[in-house]
Design an enzyme around this catalytic site. Structure first.
Site, PDB file in Angstrom:
ATOM      1  N   LYS A  80       0.854  -1.191   0.000  1.00 47.91           N
ATOM      2  CA  LYS A  80       0.000   0.000   0.000  1.00 47.91           C
ATOM      3  C   LYS A  80       0.891   1.244   0.000  1.00 47.91           C
ATOM      4  O   LYS A  80       1.941   1.253   0.669  1.00 47.91           O
ATOM      5  CB  LYS A  80      -0.871  -0.041   1.266  1.00 47.91           C
ATOM      6  CG  LYS A  80      -1.895   1.070   1.395  1.00 47.91           C
ATOM      7  CD  LYS A  80      -2.703   0.878   2.678  1.00 47.91           C
ATOM      8  CE  LYS A  80      -3.808   1.888   2.845  1.00 47.91           C
ATOM      9  NZ  LYS A  80      -4.607   1.661   4.080  1.00 47.91           N
ATOM     10  N   SER A 155      -9.601   1.273   3.253  1.00 52.21           N
ATOM     11  CA  SER A 155      -8.824   2.146   2.406  1.00 52.21           C
ATOM     12  C   SER A 155      -7.767   1.418   1.568  1.00 52.21           C
ATOM     13  O   SER A 155      -7.300   1.975   0.572  1.00 52.21           O
ATOM     14  CB  SER A 155      -8.129   3.202   3.272  1.00 52.21           C
ATOM     15  OG  SER A 155      -7.201   2.608   4.145  1.00 52.21           O
ATOM     16  N   SER A 179      -9.408  -1.364   7.288  1.00 52.34           N
ATOM     17  CA  SER A 179      -8.890  -1.123   5.934  1.00 52.34           C
ATOM     18  C   SER A 179      -8.153  -2.269   5.268  1.00 52.34           C
ATOM     19  O   SER A 179      -7.859  -2.174   4.088  1.00 52.34           O
ATOM     20  CB  SER A 179      -7.972   0.094   5.940  1.00 52.34           C
ATOM     21  OG  SER A 179      -8.746   1.246   5.825  1.00 52.34           O
TER      22      SER A 179
HETATM   23  N1  GLN Z   1     -12.834   3.448   6.877  1.00 49.52           N
HETATM   24  C1  GLN Z   1     -12.214   3.771   8.120  1.00 49.52           C
HETATM   25  C2  GLN Z   1     -11.787   5.218   8.106  1.00 49.52           C
HETATM   26  O1  GLN Z   1     -12.049   5.844   7.177  1.00 49.52           O
HETATM   27  C3  GLN Z   1     -11.042   2.877   8.362  1.00 49.52           C
HETATM   28  C4  GLN Z   1      -9.880   3.221   7.523  1.00 49.52           C
HETATM   29  C5  GLN Z   1      -8.670   2.431   7.858  1.00 49.52           C
HETATM   30  O2  GLN Z   1      -8.736   1.369   8.470  1.00 49.52           O
HETATM   31  N2  GLN Z   1      -7.535   2.979   7.488  1.00 49.52           N
HETATM   32  O3  GLN Z   1     -11.215   5.718   9.014  1.00 49.52           O
END
Ligand code: GLN
Length: 486
Positions: A80, A155, A179
């Protein structure tokens, strides 16, 4: 047997070891696949073919000299774009870091290199890992390989999509509120969030430091275990890193035999759960029952506070972490600025996207004097109660079983309301707030052909047991042998 780029690490390691395949040939196959499908999937922000081929050639040289470093030697692994790789771009999918090149390797990157993995491509994500669909990327939206008009989740959507599309053999993501697990579920691959402190955060772009954890994606639970073993372990450069004993998680799969006691948290099967997902998870539960596992209902009574607690703590930490992007030290620098203060103001206004700004504003608010006690401090206390719920449940069960996501992959552009997007994480954020390990495993498809994931949640630092429970299901089913038509 499926194409080379759809094989597991276990299969490929055997072929590399038997010299039926070279690491260079494997890398060439992954590059060709990437070029063929990337115009539709768009999983990557950047990749460096010649660098990857040089790493693969070095792997072949090692193997020829009898110095193979084990099962990951020569395996292409994509990261990532929030994980530092020396001399490669590192952007967090943000315009503010569009031209940034990392001067150093993250600890996980060093460890993958030490294991002989070929570091391949930087995967797209929501900007600074804030989101659940990859639509918040400052560069482009990634398509779900099963239906490119739909999101891959987020994400770490690029990491999940790259793996599902055969553009990598394994990938890494980061999981702050779901994520890794949520995009794994939406793309039909395995994704794991380790216990907080098991994997070093050194070289991971910080979003919410008390929740962030790097985690592996694999085609199978076995592959996920192989990658986890390579990246886990204490690191003095991360003060929250824990001195846990790191096991050979793949070898351990056979050591934990079950039958296990599995808990079904009743709060995770209520309103908002897509009925097809509910049915697939029930099937997975029935499988465990058929294997002699004891299934019992448990309660995590503070679940209804998870979302609110998360969005106070995560945004508070984000507002602090993102203060470093000021246009002075690195990243985008505004050309409009009138003076020093204005430079920071304009650079941030131009460089950050709408969701990141929303979170900085909210996070600054909950930390401000007069509101700190009412929001941030209270959220920290509720967080303790949420963790206690889990620890209480673990007096009676070895692990919990839940859906990973309430909904399958949705259409790009479908969720315009931020709250609707935040609800995607309803089953994953409790695990981060409590610091526990969780894994999403493919458990079926909707009638329209979209992947479904089941989540297993384990006890702190009991990754070996959690992986074994997940493996028992994974190896008895063939979901991971199905691939999208691209
Ligand atoms: N969707 C969650 C957020 O927007 C989790 C994102 C993540 O785990 N980085 O914070």
């Amino acid at each position: 047997m499926s194409e080379v780029f759809y094989q597991s690490i276990t299969q490929l390691a055997a072929e590399l070891e038997a010299k039926k395949l070279s690491a260079v040939e494997l890398m060439q196959a992954v590059i060709a696949r990437t070029k063929a499908v990337e115009p539709r999937v768009r999983a990557f922000n950047s990749f460096d073919e010649s660098d990857a081929l040089a790493q693969a050639a070095a792997s072949d040289t090692r193997r020829a000299a009898g110095q193979s470093r084990g099962p990951l030697d020569g395996i292409p692994v994509a990261l990532k774009d929030v994980i530092a790789v020396k001399d490669q771009p590192l952007t967090a999918s943000s315009r503010i870091l569009a031209n940034f090149v990392s001067p150093y390797d993250a600890t996980v990157t060093t460890r993958l290199r030490d294991a002989g993995a070929v570091l391949w491509g930087r995967c797209n994500c929501d900007e600074f890992a804030m989101g659940s669909s990859t639509e918040n990327s400052g560069f482009h939206v990634t398509g779900n390989p099963w239906d490119v008009t739909r999101v891959p989740g987020g994400s770490s959507g690029g990491s999940a999509a790259a793996l599902a599309a055969g553009e990598a053999i394994a990938t890494l993501g980061s999981d702050t509120g779901g994520s890794v697990r949520q995009p794994a579920a939406l793309c039909g691959v395995v994704g794991m969030k380790p216990t907080y402190g098991l994997v070093s955060r050194y070289g991971l772009i910080a979003y919410a430091s008390s929740l962030d954890q790097i985690g592996p994606f694999g085609r199978t639970v076995e592959d996920t275990a192989t990658v986890l073993r390579a990246i886990a372990g204490h690191d003095e450069r991360d003060s929250t890193s824990y001195r846990a004993t790191i096991l050979d998680y793949r070898a351990e799969l056979a050591a934990h035999k079950g039958p296990w006691r599995l808990g079904i948290p009743k709060e995770y099967f209520g309103e908002g759960l897509d009925p097809e997902i509910g049915a697939a998870v029930e099937q997975a539960i029935a499988f465990y029952k058929s294997q002699g596992c004891e299934i019992r209902e448990v309660s995590l009574p503070h679940t209804r506070y998870c979302l609110d607690t998360y969005y106070i703590i995560a945004t508070a930490e984000a507002s602090s972490n993102l203060a470093r992007y000021d246009g002075v030290r690195y990243g985008h620098r505004s050309k409009q600025a009138k003076d020093g203060v204005d430079l920071s103001y304009q650079s941030r206004a131009e460089g950050f996207g709408a969701e990141v700004k929303r979170r900085i504003i909210l996070g600054t608010y909950v930390l401000s004097s007069g509101y700190y006690d009412a929001y941030y401090l209270r959220a920290q206390k509720v967080r303790t109660l949420i963790r206690r719920d889990f620890l209480e449940a673990y007096k009676d069960v070895d692990a919990l079983i839940t859906p990973t996501s309430p909904v399958p992959a949705f259409k790009i552009g479908e969720k315009s309301d931020p709250l609707a997007m935040y609800l995607c994480d309803i089953y994953t954020i409790g695990v981060n707030l409590a610091g526990l390990p969780g894994i999403s495993v493919p458990c079926g498809f909707t009638k329209s052909g979209l992947p479904i994931g089941v989540q297993l949640i384990g006890q702190p630092f009991q990754e070996a047991c959690l992986l074994a429970i997940a493996h028992a299901y994974d190896r008895a089913h063939d979901w991971n042998t199905r691939h999208p038509i691209l």
